[in-house]
Design an enzyme around this catalytic site. Structure first.
Site, short mmCIF file in Angstrom:
data_model
loop_
_atom_site.label_atom_id
_atom_site.label_comp_id
_atom_site.label_asym_id
_atom_site.label_seq_id
_atom_site.Cartn_x
_atom_site.Cartn_y
_atom_site.Cartn_z
N SER A 13 18.01 -32.17 -32.91
CA SER A 13 17.49 -30.53 -32.52
C SER A 13 18.19 -30.06 -31.28
CB SER A 13 16.60 -30.10 -32.84
OG SER A 13 15.67 -31.05 -31.79
N TYR A 153 5.08 -42.88 -20.50
CA TYR A 153 6.26 -43.27 -20.97
C TYR A 153 7.66 -44.58 -20.45
CZ TYR A 153 11.17 -41.46 -21.43
OH TYR A 153 12.81 -40.61 -21.40
P1 NAP Z 1 14.42 -33.18 -24.85
O1 NAP Z 1 16.64 -32.23 -24.67
O2 NAP Z 1 13.50 -32.80 -25.05
O3 NAP Z 1 14.85 -33.01 -27.25
C1 NAP Z 1 13.38 -33.97 -27.52
C2 NAP Z 1 14.05 -34.36 -29.16
O4 NAP Z 1 12.58 -35.52 -29.46
C3 NAP Z 1 14.13 -33.02 -29.86
O5 NAP Z 1 15.31 -32.78 -29.92
C4 NAP Z 1 13.03 -32.66 -30.30
O6 NAP Z 1 13.24 -32.17 -31.54
C5 NAP Z 1 12.37 -33.89 -30.71
N1 NAP Z 1 10.99 -34.77 -31.26
C6 NAP Z 1 10.61 -34.07 -29.36
N2 NAP Z 1 9.34 -34.37 -30.43
C7 NAP Z 1 8.92 -34.69 -31.22
C8 NAP Z 1 8.49 -35.35 -32.41
N3 NAP Z 1 6.80 -35.86 -31.96
N4 NAP Z 1 8.91 -35.86 -33.70
C9 NAP Z 1 10.12 -35.65 -33.63
N5 NAP Z 1 10.97 -35.31 -33.01
C10 NAP Z 1 9.97 -35.15 -31.51
O7 NAP Z 1 14.84 -34.76 -25.01
P2 NAP Z 1 16.70 -35.47 -24.47
O8 NAP Z 1 16.50 -35.62 -23.30
O9 NAP Z 1 17.32 -35.60 -24.88
O10 NAP Z 1 16.02 -37.11 -24.86
C11 NAP Z 1 16.23 -37.51 -25.77
C12 NAP Z 1 15.54 -39.22 -26.24
O11 NAP Z 1 16.68 -39.38 -24.85
C13 NAP Z 1 13.89 -39.41 -25.34
O12 NAP Z 1 13.88 -41.10 -26.30
C14 NAP Z 1 13.98 -39.68 -23.93
O13 NAP Z 1 12.52 -40.06 -23.82
C15 NAP Z 1 15.23 -40.72 -24.21
N6 NAP Z 1 15.99 -40.42 -22.41
C16 NAP Z 1 16.45 -39.05 -21.97
C17 NAP Z 1 16.30 -39.22 -20.65
C18 NAP Z 1 17.15 -37.69 -19.98
O14 NAP Z 1 17.60 -37.49 -18.77
N7 NAP Z 1 17.25 -36.34 -20.50
C19 NAP Z 1 16.25 -40.26 -19.67
C20 NAP Z 1 16.24 -41.35 -20.34
C21 NAP Z 1 16.06 -41.34 -21.79
P3 NAP Z 1 12.46 -30.36 -31.36
O15 NAP Z 1 13.85 -29.44 -30.64
O16 NAP Z 1 11.70 -29.95 -32.81
O17 NAP Z 1 11.28 -30.21 -29.96
#
Ligand code: NAP
Length: 246
Positions: A13, A153
């Site tokens: 999403s 984390y």
């Molecule tokens: P984000 O913008 O916060 O989006 C998180 C996504 O995960 C949203 O679609 C959310 O759904 C979903 N989500 C959260 N809790 C959930 C649950 N309990 N069950 C199912 N879905 C859930 O995060 P992002 O930055 O895109 O991160 C995506 C992935 O990349 C994660 O695994 C994160 O740890 C990893 N990551 C991110 C970064 C970074 O710098 N952003 C760096 C390294 C790794 P809703 O919209 O419905 O809440």
């Protein structure tokens, strides 16, 4: 014509997952993207509509056994058999270890690591039967570097790397690959919560001098999910602008 391959992308999403879902749809896969709310699920379908028919947004809370069961039943009822799984959903609850609450530890382990176990175990069966499968797990640079305030984390994300290597060895002979991608600082909601000062300090440590884009992560996922990535398995692809070189 061969049937379109089906890909499940959790957390589609927003942020990285949204870009992954769009990139895979553009690459010709039928995408089932998940969100935690019906509004989020509808938004995924609207997002994917420009890429053709059949893409779905479905509600899934990866930490809830009931929600997972409903999600699996929903796919079965529609005769959808995904052979590509992108375990992207994740969240943070940062705290110094001395102050960390059990709820913060457990939620982060369940959402980031437990989900990878639960979804992979469910979908691997059909991948083995089809003698083709791609699992891509989204871990993080902190799995390798560690990060003060993120013991929960970092532990979950490091766990994903061990899981990835182990499952890769179990299924490699049947055409199923299991890899991980470790993004550094990507411009999403997860990093927008940082203060201006935290952001400036972090940027000064990134040789590329900028945050990564969600599209840059999605492109790497599309490669690992592709037919031609069949000889790469058990690997973690680091994508961090030089922030941490393993
Ligand atoms: P984000 O913008 O916060 O989006 C998180 C996504 O995960 C949203 O679609 C959310 O759904 C979903 N989500 C959260 N809790 C959930 C649950 N309990 N069950 C199912 N879905 C859930 O995060 P992002 O930055 O895109 O991160 C995506 C992935 O990349 C994660 O695994 C994160 O740890 C990893 N990551 C991110 C970064 C970074 O710098 N952003 C760096 C390294 C790794 P809703 O919209 O419905 O809440």
């Amino acid at each position: 014509m061969t049937e379109r391959r089906i890909a499940v992308v959790t957390g589609a999403s927003r942020g990285i997952g949204q870009a992954i879902a769009k990139t895979l749809a553009q690459a010709g896969l039928q995408v089932v993207g998940t969100a935690t709310t019906p509004t989020g699920a509808r938004a995924i379908e609207a997002d994917l509509q420009p890429f053709g028919e059949g893409h779905l947004g479905v509600v899934l809370d990866v930490t809830s056994a009931t929600s997972r069961t409903e999600f699996f039943a929903n796919l079965t009822a529609r005769s959808l058999v995904p052979l590509v799984l992108v375990n992207n959903a994740g969240l943070t609850r940062d705290n110094l270890l001395m102050r960390m609450k059990d709820e913060e530890w457990n939620l982060v382990i369940d959402a980031n690591l437990g989900s990878v176990y639960q979804l992979s175990r469910h979908f691997i069966r059909n991948m083995l039967k089809a003698r083709f499968g791609r699992i891509v797990n989204i871990t993080s640079v902190v799995a390798a570097s560690g990060n003060a305030g993120q013991a929960n984390y970092a532990a979950a994300k490091a766990g994903i790397i061990g899981f990835t290597k182990s499952l890769a060895q179990e299924v490699a002979s049947r055409g199923v690959t299991v890899n991980a991608i470790a993004p550094g600082m990507i411009d999403t909601d997860m990093t927008r919560v940082l203060s201006e000062q935290q952001r400036t300090t972090l940027l000064s440590r990134i040789p590329a001098g900028r945050l990564g884009s969600v599209e840059e992560v999605a492109f790497a996922v599309a490669f690992l999910a592709s037919e031609l990535a069949g000889y790469m398995t058990g690997e973690t692809l680091h994508l961090n602008g030089g922030l941490y070189m393993t």
